[in-house]
Write a protein that holds these residues in place. Structure first.
Motif, PDB file in Angstrom:
ATOM      1  N   THR A 138       3.755 -19.094  -6.801  1.00 38.05           N
ATOM      2  CA  THR A 138       3.967 -18.975  -8.235  1.00 38.05           C
ATOM      3  C   THR A 138       2.955 -18.017  -8.846  1.00 38.05           C
ATOM      4  O   THR A 138       1.747 -18.174  -8.674  1.00 38.05           O
ATOM      5  CB  THR A 138       3.852 -20.355  -8.912  1.00 38.05           C
ATOM      6  OG1 THR A 138       4.917 -21.191  -8.440  1.00 38.05           O
ATOM      7  CG2 THR A 138       3.925 -20.232 -10.424  1.00 38.05           C
ATOM      8  N   ALA A 139       3.456 -17.007  -9.546  1.00 38.98           N
ATOM      9  CA  ALA A 139       2.596 -15.977 -10.137  1.00 38.98           C
ATOM     10  C   ALA A 139       3.468 -14.980 -10.891  1.00 38.98           C
ATOM     11  O   ALA A 139       4.697 -14.992 -10.769  1.00 38.98           O
ATOM     12  CB  ALA A 139       1.797 -15.250  -9.058  1.00 38.98           C
ATOM     13  N   VAL A 140       2.808 -14.127 -11.639  1.00 40.77           N
ATOM     14  CA  VAL A 140       3.466 -12.936 -12.170  1.00 40.77           C
ATOM     15  C   VAL A 140       3.348 -11.860 -11.096  1.00 40.77           C
ATOM     16  O   VAL A 140       2.244 -11.585 -10.603  1.00 40.77           O
ATOM     17  CB  VAL A 140       2.835 -12.464 -13.479  1.00 40.77           C
ATOM     18  CG1 VAL A 140       3.504 -11.173 -13.949  1.00 40.77           C
ATOM     19  CG2 VAL A 140       2.932 -13.545 -14.544  1.00 40.77           C
ATOM     20  N   TYR A 141       4.463 -11.282 -10.728  1.00 42.17           N
ATOM     21  CA  TYR A 141       4.495 -10.260  -9.683  1.00 42.17           C
ATOM     22  C   TYR A 141       4.600  -8.884 -10.332  1.00 42.17           C
ATOM     23  O   TYR A 141       5.468  -8.646 -11.184  1.00 42.17           O
ATOM     24  CB  TYR A 141       5.675 -10.507  -8.744  1.00 42.17           C
ATOM     25  CG  TYR A 141       5.404 -11.617  -7.761  1.00 42.17           C
ATOM     26  CD1 TYR A 141       5.346 -12.942  -8.192  1.00 42.17           C
ATOM     27  CD2 TYR A 141       5.164 -11.351  -6.416  1.00 42.17           C
ATOM     28  CE1 TYR A 141       5.065 -13.968  -7.300  1.00 42.17           C
ATOM     29  CE2 TYR A 141       4.891 -12.372  -5.515  1.00 42.17           C
ATOM     30  CZ  TYR A 141       4.842 -13.674  -5.966  1.00 42.17           C
ATOM     31  OH  TYR A 141       4.559 -14.695  -5.086  1.00 42.17           O
ATOM     32  N   TYR A 142       3.710  -8.000  -9.888  1.00 40.93           N
ATOM     33  CA  TYR A 142       3.625  -6.650 -10.433  1.00 40.93           C
ATOM     34  C   TYR A 142       3.965  -5.617  -9.364  1.00 40.93           C
ATOM     35  O   TYR A 142       3.476  -5.700  -8.231  1.00 40.93           O
ATOM     36  CB  TYR A 142       2.225  -6.362 -10.949  1.00 40.93           C
ATOM     37  CG  TYR A 142       1.792  -7.225 -12.099  1.00 40.93           C
ATOM     38  CD1 TYR A 142       1.106  -8.407 -11.879  1.00 40.93           C
ATOM     39  CD2 TYR A 142       2.055  -6.846 -13.417  1.00 40.93           C
ATOM     40  CE1 TYR A 142       0.699  -9.211 -12.928  1.00 40.93           C
ATOM     41  CE2 TYR A 142       1.651  -7.640 -14.476  1.00 40.93           C
ATOM     42  CZ  TYR A 142       0.975  -8.819 -14.226  1.00 40.93           C
ATOM     43  OH  TYR A 142       0.578  -9.601 -15.283  1.00 40.93           O
ATOM     44  N   CYS A 143       4.727  -4.629  -9.751  1.00 41.25           N
ATOM     45  CA  CYS A 143       4.982  -3.468  -8.926  1.00 41.25           C
ATOM     46  C   CYS A 143       3.953  -2.403  -9.313  1.00 41.25           C
ATOM     47  O   CYS A 143       3.610  -2.266 -10.494  1.00 41.25           O
ATOM     48  CB  CYS A 143       6.400  -2.989  -9.218  1.00 41.25           C
ATOM     49  SG  CYS A 143       6.886  -1.471  -8.420  1.00 41.25           S
ATOM     50  N   ALA A 144       3.465  -1.665  -8.306  1.00 46.06           N
ATOM     51  CA  ALA A 144       2.450  -0.657  -8.571  1.00 46.06           C
ATOM     52  C   ALA A 144       2.712   0.585  -7.731  1.00 46.06           C
ATOM     53  O   ALA A 144       3.184   0.488  -6.591  1.00 46.06           O
ATOM     54  CB  ALA A 144       1.066  -1.216  -8.262  1.00 46.06           C
ATOM     55  N   ALA A 145       2.399   1.745  -8.288  1.00 47.63           N
ATOM     56  CA  ALA A 145       2.548   3.017  -7.592  1.00 47.63           C
ATOM     57  C   ALA A 145       1.169   3.525  -7.175  1.00 47.63           C
ATOM     58  O   ALA A 145       0.258   3.622  -8.005  1.00 47.63           O
ATOM     59  CB  ALA A 145       3.233   4.029  -8.497  1.00 47.63           C
ATOM     60  N   ARG A 146       1.071   3.853  -5.891  1.00 44.76           N
ATOM     61  CA  ARG A 146      -0.205   4.289  -5.329  1.00 44.76           C
ATOM     62  C   ARG A 146      -0.453   5.753  -5.664  1.00 44.76           C
ATOM     63  O   ARG A 146       0.366   6.621  -5.345  1.00 44.76           O
ATOM     64  CB  ARG A 146      -0.201   4.074  -3.826  1.00 44.76           C
ATOM     65  CG  ARG A 146      -1.526   4.360  -3.131  1.00 44.76           C
ATOM     66  CD  ARG A 146      -1.414   4.111  -1.657  1.00 44.76           C
ATOM     67  NE  ARG A 146      -2.643   4.393  -0.939  1.00 44.76           N
ATOM     68  CZ  ARG A 146      -2.694   4.881   0.289  1.00 44.76           C
ATOM     69  NH1 ARG A 146      -1.569   5.119   0.933  1.00 44.76           N
ATOM     70  NH2 ARG A 146      -3.847   5.107   0.876  1.00 44.76           N
ATOM     71  N   THR A 147      -1.600   6.018  -6.274  1.00 39.82           N
ATOM     72  CA  THR A 147      -1.901   7.374  -6.719  1.00 39.82           C
ATOM     73  C   THR A 147      -3.183   7.940  -6.108  1.00 39.82           C
ATOM     74  O   THR A 147      -3.604   9.035  -6.469  1.00 39.82           O
ATOM     75  CB  THR A 147      -2.025   7.405  -8.250  1.00 39.82           C
ATOM     76  OG1 THR A 147      -2.964   6.395  -8.652  1.00 39.82           O
ATOM     77  CG2 THR A 147      -0.682   7.138  -8.908  1.00 39.82           C
ATOM     78  N   SER A 148      -3.781   7.195  -5.189  1.00 41.63           N
ATOM     79  CA  SER A 148      -4.961   7.704  -4.508  1.00 41.63           C
ATOM     80  C   SER A 148      -4.944   7.240  -3.062  1.00 41.63           C
ATOM     81  O   SER A 148      -4.136   6.402  -2.675  1.00 41.63           O
ATOM     82  CB  SER A 148      -6.236   7.229  -5.201  1.00 41.63           C
ATOM     83  OG  SER A 148      -6.495   5.872  -4.879  1.00 41.63           O
TER      84      SER A 148
END
Length: 124
Positions: free
Chosen positions: A91-101
């Motif tokens: 249980t959590a808020v799930y975040y999508c992220a884009a790798r920029t480094s």
């Protein structure tokens, strides 16, 4: 700029499955890959899984290995997270992220763009 929009989170019973989606738009060619993080109330944001574009592989946190699967299509700018055998501790808020480094995959600072998050709640 890259815009990320997650969807698919909801309430599910323990042992169930969910599929999260992340739609990316904008300058997506500028990213190295994508990842999912999650954050439970009162806890720090936690790495879940990363996908490196162009055959770079996938990397999972031990807590989800064997239960979660990331997939994606760079050309279609979409990433999915298939979650099976869900547990209340997922249980959590799930975040999508884009790798920029080229930083470490499990560090949030490696990712320059984030979605708004989608809530996943697993009941016991």
């Amino acid at each position: 700029q890259v815009q990320l929009v997650e969807s698919g989170g909801r309430l599910v019973q323990a042992g169930g499955s969910l599929r999260l989606s992340c739609a990316a738009s904008g300058r997506t060619f500028s990213t190295y890959g994508m990842a999912w993080f999650r954050q439970a109330p009162g806890k720090e944001r936690e790495f879940v899984v990363a996908l490196i574009w162009n055959g770079g592989g996938t990397y999972y946190a031990d807590a989800v290995k064997g239960r979660f699967t990331i997939s994606g299509d760079n050309a279609k700018n979409t990433v999915f997270l298939q979650m099976n055998s869900l547990k209340p501790e997922d249980t959590a808020v799930y975040y999508c992220a884009a790798r920029t480094s080229a930083g470490l995959l499990y560090r949030p600072t490696t990712y320059g763009y984030w979605g708004q998050g989608t809530q996943v709640t697993v009941s016991s």
